[in-house]
Scaffold this motif. Structure first.
Motif, PDB file in Angstrom:
ATOM      1  N   ARG A 231       0.827  -1.203   0.000  1.00 42.14           N
ATOM      2  CA  ARG A 231       0.000   0.000   0.000  1.00 42.14           C
ATOM      3  C   ARG A 231       0.869   1.265   0.000  1.00 42.14           C
ATOM      4  NH1 ARG A 231      -5.124  -1.460   0.489  1.00 42.14           N
ATOM      5  NH2 ARG A 231      -5.514  -3.573   1.257  1.00 42.14           N
ATOM      6  N   GLY A 232       0.231   2.399  -0.287  1.00 39.78           N
ATOM      7  CA  GLY A 232       0.968   3.657  -0.310  1.00 39.78           C
ATOM      8  C   GLY A 232       0.869   4.399  -1.621  1.00 39.78           C
ATOM      9  N   LEU A 233      -0.193   4.179  -2.402  1.00 32.51           N
ATOM     10  CA  LEU A 233      -0.368   4.902  -3.658  1.00 32.51           C
ATOM     11  C   LEU A 233      -0.383   6.404  -3.366  1.00 32.51           C
ATOM     12  CD1 LEU A 233      -0.935   4.237  -6.713  1.00 32.51           C
ATOM     13  CD2 LEU A 233      -3.346   4.661  -6.193  1.00 32.51           C
ATOM     14  N   PRO A 234       0.490   7.171  -4.004  1.00 30.70           N
ATOM     15  CA  PRO A 234       0.588   8.603  -3.660  1.00 30.70           C
ATOM     16  C   PRO A 234      -0.617   9.406  -4.132  1.00 30.70           C
ATOM     17  CG  PRO A 234       2.063   8.072  -5.470  1.00 30.70           C
ATOM     18  CD  PRO A 234       1.512   6.769  -4.985  1.00 30.70           C
ATOM     19  N   CYS A 235      -0.944  10.434  -3.366  1.00 30.87           N
ATOM     20  CA  CYS A 235      -2.042  11.342  -3.694  1.00 30.87           C
ATOM     21  C   CYS A 235      -1.646  12.199  -4.900  1.00 30.87           C
ATOM     22  CB  CYS A 235      -2.359  12.210  -2.492  1.00 30.87           C
ATOM     23  SG  CYS A 235      -3.569  13.516  -2.813  1.00 30.87           S
ATOM     24  N   SER A 236      -2.577  12.358  -5.830  1.00 37.71           N
ATOM     25  CA  SER A 236      -2.280  13.140  -7.035  1.00 37.71           C
ATOM     26  C   SER A 236      -2.168  14.638  -6.736  1.00 37.71           C
ATOM     27  CB  SER A 236      -3.377  12.918  -8.083  1.00 37.71           C
ATOM     28  OG  SER A 236      -4.644  13.328  -7.589  1.00 37.71           O
ATOM     29  N   ASP A 237      -2.651  15.042  -5.565  1.00 30.75           N
ATOM     30  CA  ASP A 237      -2.615  16.473  -5.216  1.00 30.75           C
ATOM     31  C   ASP A 237      -1.382  16.827  -4.391  1.00 30.75           C
ATOM     32  OD1 ASP A 237      -3.360  19.089  -5.046  1.00 30.75           O
ATOM     33  OD2 ASP A 237      -4.986  18.782  -3.623  1.00 30.75           O
ATOM     34  N   CYS A 238      -1.212  16.110  -3.255  1.00 29.69           N
ATOM     35  CA  CYS A 238      -0.114  16.468  -2.349  1.00 29.69           C
ATOM     36  C   CYS A 238       1.070  15.508  -2.417  1.00 29.69           C
ATOM     37  CB  CYS A 238      -0.621  16.557  -0.919  1.00 29.69           C
ATOM     38  SG  CYS A 238      -1.066  14.958  -0.183  1.00 29.69           S
ATOM     39  N   THR A 242      -1.189   7.127   0.426  1.00 30.52           N
ATOM     40  CA  THR A 242      -2.525   6.798   0.926  1.00 30.52           C
ATOM     41  C   THR A 242      -2.558   5.315   1.287  1.00 30.52           C
ATOM     42  OG1 THR A 242      -3.447   6.135  -1.216  1.00 30.52           O
ATOM     43  CG2 THR A 242      -3.463   8.500  -0.683  1.00 30.52           C
ATOM     44  N   GLU A 243      -3.716   4.852   1.733  1.00 29.48           N
ATOM     45  CA  GLU A 243      -3.880   3.434   2.058  1.00 29.48           C
ATOM     46  C   GLU A 243      -4.230   2.588   0.838  1.00 29.48           C
ATOM     47  OE1 GLU A 243      -3.404   1.635   4.964  1.00 29.48           O
ATOM     48  OE2 GLU A 243      -2.322   3.484   5.392  1.00 29.48           O
ATOM     49  N   LEU A 244      -4.385   3.213  -0.314  1.00 38.53           N
ATOM     50  CA  LEU A 244      -4.689   2.454  -1.522  1.00 38.53           C
ATOM     51  C   LEU A 244      -3.469   1.653  -1.976  1.00 38.53           C
ATOM     52  CD1 LEU A 244      -6.776   4.978  -3.649  1.00 38.53           C
ATOM     53  CD2 LEU A 244      -7.590   3.130  -2.179  1.00 38.53           C
ATOM     54  N   PRO A 245      -3.689   0.503  -2.657  1.00 36.14           N
ATOM     55  CA  PRO A 245      -2.558  -0.320  -3.101  1.00 36.14           C
ATOM     56  C   PRO A 245      -1.671   0.410  -4.102  1.00 36.14           C
ATOM     57  CG  PRO A 245      -4.600  -1.583  -3.146  1.00 36.14           C
ATOM     58  CD  PRO A 245      -4.982  -0.156  -2.918  1.00 36.14           C
ATOM     59  N   LEU A 246      -0.383   0.346  -3.862  1.00 35.10           N
ATOM     60  CA  LEU A 246       0.612   0.904  -4.774  1.00 35.10           C
ATOM     61  C   LEU A 246       1.030  -0.141  -5.813  1.00 35.10           C
ATOM     62  CD1 LEU A 246       2.774   3.092  -5.525  1.00 35.10           C
ATOM     63  CD2 LEU A 246       4.257   2.007  -3.820  1.00 35.10           C
ATOM     64  N   ALA A 247       1.158  -1.400  -5.349  1.00 33.87           N
ATOM     65  CA  ALA A 247       1.606  -2.472  -6.238  1.00 33.87           C
ATOM     66  C   ALA A 247       1.215  -3.822  -5.642  1.00 33.87           C
ATOM     67  CB  ALA A 247       3.116  -2.403  -6.441  1.00 33.87           C
ATOM     68  N   ASP A 248       1.116  -4.812  -6.508  1.00 34.73           N
ATOM     69  CA  ASP A 248       0.932  -6.194  -6.065  1.00 34.73           C
ATOM     70  C   ASP A 248       2.292  -6.859  -5.949  1.00 34.73           C
ATOM     71  OD1 ASP A 248      -1.919  -6.255  -6.027  1.00 34.73           O
ATOM     72  OD2 ASP A 248      -1.908  -6.335  -8.215  1.00 34.73           O
ATOM     73  N   VAL A 249       2.451  -7.667  -4.917  1.00 34.94           N
ATOM     74  CA  VAL A 249       3.674  -8.435  -4.738  1.00 34.94           C
ATOM     75  C   VAL A 249       3.433  -9.830  -5.289  1.00 34.94           C
ATOM     76  CG1 VAL A 249       5.372  -9.315  -3.111  1.00 34.94           C
ATOM     77  CG2 VAL A 249       4.223  -7.136  -2.640  1.00 34.94           C
ATOM     78  N   HIS A 250       4.191 -10.216  -6.298  1.00 33.72           N
ATOM     79  CA  HIS A 250       4.118 -11.565  -6.851  1.00 33.72           C
ATOM     80  C   HIS A 250       5.303 -12.356  -6.321  1.00 33.72           C
ATOM     81  CE1 HIS A 250       1.134 -11.110 -10.371  1.00 33.72           C
ATOM     82  NE2 HIS A 250       0.925 -10.144  -9.497  1.00 33.72           N
ATOM     83  N   GLY A 251       5.037 -13.604  -5.975  1.00 35.47           N
ATOM     84  CA  GLY A 251       6.104 -14.402  -5.393  1.00 35.47           C
ATOM     85  C   GLY A 251       5.943 -15.882  -5.649  1.00 35.47           C
ATOM     86  N   CYS A 252       6.917 -16.619  -5.167  1.00 30.86           N
ATOM     87  CA  CYS A 252       6.984 -18.073  -5.341  1.00 30.86           C
ATOM     88  C   CYS A 252       6.593 -18.753  -4.040  1.00 30.86           C
ATOM     89  CB  CYS A 252       8.398 -18.474  -5.745  1.00 30.86           C
ATOM     90  SG  CYS A 252       8.640 -20.267  -5.945  1.00 30.86           S
TER      91      CYS A 252
END
Length: 278
Positions: A231-238, A242-252
């Protein structure tokens, strides 16, 4: 992707309600595997939606235990099991969580695919007549969508699960109402009686099959896919996280190989930012 690892193998689905049929097409078409349901499994022993058998473990541990049981009762190389949970939010919204677990003791891997979201089914409702019970049931899709009728009396609770027609439902409710029972009607969430839940399980089976067809780029173990969310998708204004997903972690499931798959869009709307919209 490669379908080689499970081609020609038999995979057991721990179910007594026909869930194996929800996995067969995806596992055949994507992996070349055959899905069966071992005979004689009593998965209700792990807990039932009717409440007659309480669930004593977490949903994940329950699904794992079901999959292990399927392995011991079959000659399969691997097993599937699903576990659903439903809760009522705000008195009118029903939220559904479904976990699909895949266990392969030969390759020593365990995979989990999950769904969480609202379902278009109402929470339980008290009824006093067969007419009202039928109206409530038909509004949710009865008889295709099943219902359960809970009758509370001094001697205990009786649950009717196999009422298949409006006439049978009305007669059952009217009889118990005349006897003074306190009656509650609920959706039947068992997979073979709930089209909405069956569709969720089917989609999870597709995701699981596609994941099993994806080898790890480091060790080639099947099942490489999403294991977490960052999580940590940045706010487009400031620009603050945020608490929104920034990326998915893919793993084995076997080695430590991972990589990030960025989410789209790359920025969050200010309405999701605690700083811009406190």
């Amino acid at each position: 992707m490669t379908a080689a690892p499970y081609r020609g193998e038999v995979i057991a689905f721990a179910t007594m309600h026909g869930k194996e049929r929800l996995a067969r097409d995806a596992f055949h078409d994507v992996l070349g595997a055959r899905v069966i349901a071992p005979a004689g499994l009593d998965t209700d022993a792990f807990g039932s939606f009717s409440g007659e058998v309480p669930r004593t473990q977490s949903p994940l541990d329950t699904a794992r235990a079901k999959a292990r049981l399927a392995l011991t009762r079959s000659n399969a190389s691997a097993a599937l099991a699903s576990e659903g949970s439903f809760r009522s939010d705000f008195g009118w919204l029903t939220r559904h969580q479904e976990l699909l677990v895949f266990v392969d003791d030969v390759r020593r891997i365990e995979l989990v695919e999950a769904f969480t979201g609202p379902v278009d089914l109402p929470p339980a409702r008290a009824v006093t007549s067969g007419k009202r019970a039928v109206a409530f049931a038909e509004a949710m899709g009865f008889p295709r969508q099943g219902v359960m009728v809970h009758a509370d009396r001094a001697q205990g609770t009786e649950v009717a699960k196999e009422l298949r027609t409006p006439t049978a439902l009305a007669e059952h409710v009217d009889r118990l109402a005349r006897e003074g029972a306190s009656l509650t009607i609920t959706p039947d969430y068992r997979a073979h009686r709930s089209p909405a839940r069956s569709e969720v399980i089917r989609r999870l089976c597709v995701r699981m099959a596609e994941r099993l067809a994806t080898p790890c780029p480091a060790c080639a173990t099947p099942g490489y896919g999403r294991t977490d969310v960052r999580r940590g998708l940045p706010c487009s204004d400031c620009g603050e996280p945020t608490e929104l997903p920034l990326a998915d972690v893919h793993g084995c499931a076997s080695c430590d190989a991972t990589h990030l798959v960025p989410r789209v869009p790359p920025l969050a709307e200010p309405r999701w930012c605690d700083g811009c919209n406190p």
